[in-house]
Design an enzyme around this catalytic site. Sequence first.
Site, PDB file in Angstrom:
ATOM      1  N   ILE A 219       0.881  -1.284   0.087  1.00 62.52           N
ATOM      2  CA  ILE A 219      -0.042   0.144  -0.082  1.00 62.52           C
ATOM      3  C   ILE A 219       0.930   1.319  -0.025  1.00 62.52           C
ATOM      4  O   ILE A 219       2.031   1.166   0.321  1.00 62.52           O
ATOM      5  CB  ILE A 219      -0.993  -0.082   1.309  1.00 62.52           C
ATOM      6  CG1 ILE A 219      -0.181  -0.066   2.514  1.00 62.52           C
ATOM      7  CG2 ILE A 219      -2.122  -0.835   0.974  1.00 62.52           C
ATOM      8  CD1 ILE A 219      -1.222  -0.122   3.725  1.00 62.52           C
ATOM      9  N   ASP A 220       0.473   2.248  -0.389  1.00 63.08           N
ATOM     10  CA  ASP A 220       1.306   3.567  -0.484  1.00 63.08           C
ATOM     11  C   ASP A 220       1.596   4.151   0.799  1.00 63.08           C
ATOM     12  O   ASP A 220       1.155   3.718   1.842  1.00 63.08           O
ATOM     13  CB  ASP A 220       0.472   4.766  -1.268  1.00 63.08           C
ATOM     14  CG  ASP A 220      -0.080   4.474  -2.540  1.00 63.08           C
ATOM     15  OD1 ASP A 220       0.626   3.563  -3.070  1.00 63.08           O
ATOM     16  OD2 ASP A 220      -1.144   4.862  -3.074  1.00 63.08           O
ATOM     17  N   LYS A 221       2.851   4.898   0.738  1.00 64.36           N
ATOM     18  CA  LYS A 221       3.516   5.618   1.892  1.00 64.36           C
ATOM     19  C   LYS A 221       2.478   6.011   2.974  1.00 64.36           C
ATOM     20  O   LYS A 221       2.465   5.730   4.108  1.00 64.36           O
ATOM     21  CB  LYS A 221       4.505   6.326   1.478  1.00 64.36           C
ATOM     22  CG  LYS A 221       5.203   7.138   2.480  1.00 64.36           C
ATOM     23  CD  LYS A 221       6.059   8.234   1.961  1.00 64.36           C
ATOM     24  CE  LYS A 221       6.746   9.235   3.140  1.00 64.36           C
ATOM     25  NZ  LYS A 221       7.202  10.345   2.612  1.00 64.36           N
TER      26      LYS A 221
END
Length: 305
Positions: free
Chosen positions: A139-141
């Site tokens: 998942i994104d930062k």
Amino acid sequence: MMNETKFLVEDSETGIRIDRFLSDKIKDMSRSYLQKLLKEKRVTVNGKEVKANYKVQKCDNICISAPEPEEPDILPEDIPLDILYEDEDLLVVNKPKGMVVHPSAGHTTSTLVNAVLFHCKGNLSGINGIMRPGIVHRIDKDTTGALLICKTDSAHRILAEQLKEHSVKRRYRAIVRGNLKEEEGTIEGPIGRHPIERKKMAINYKNGKDAVTHYKVLERFGNATYIECRLETGRTHQIRVHMASIGHPLLGDEVYGSSKNPYHLQGQTLHAMILGFIHPTSKEYMEFQAPLPEYFVKLLEKLRK
């Protein structure tokens, strides 16, 4: 050691700058790195050296000789983890905001992988190479929530297959800008690299991969809407791109939404809340819920007022 890669230009690709052509073809090399290879005369077209602004022609034979990448040392780091579940095969962690999932070139510390290497004493699946041990999906930062890590190669293979077949249950919570017309809906649109802005993804009918997002409204605030999203596919930035494509970008998402940030958010308001899958060994269905992070709860309270 040199790695040689070759491409033959098709009719539909004629006229594209060679640096852009190559960055579309080779996803793990940045455009600036490819421009460096062109400068160093490591790229030839029909046996001749060319510059970065060369426009490719039909039937051009392109050859790249890139040096073997040096594998950086990814070191275990004692970073606290919020563990939702753990056994001999896998663990499910609740990833905090601002943490990158795995190291990349030039960014080899303080990632979730560094933390998991320390916690698991190096016992992680090696299928995705030394930069991504144990990582099956990401998942994104600035997205928070439930993430699956595999300790063994066999668990990794079984769970990667479930992801591929779209049998893993994934439910996200998000707050989007504006008031959604429908109570629920489905967004379909293939996602690929943005044709001009290389760091962004976009709905890309020519080079994208199929992507399907289902959403339903949980609460309305007039100028914002709290929703649940269900993913059929897991493309990079999928929810962010799809919601922005219908005019409702995620609050705090400065990449796909507005740079105005009245709520002083750090990145998009997106949380991977529910993760369900069939356990690779017991073959039983398991489901985990990552509680909403504090910033998200406070924002909902603010919006309700």
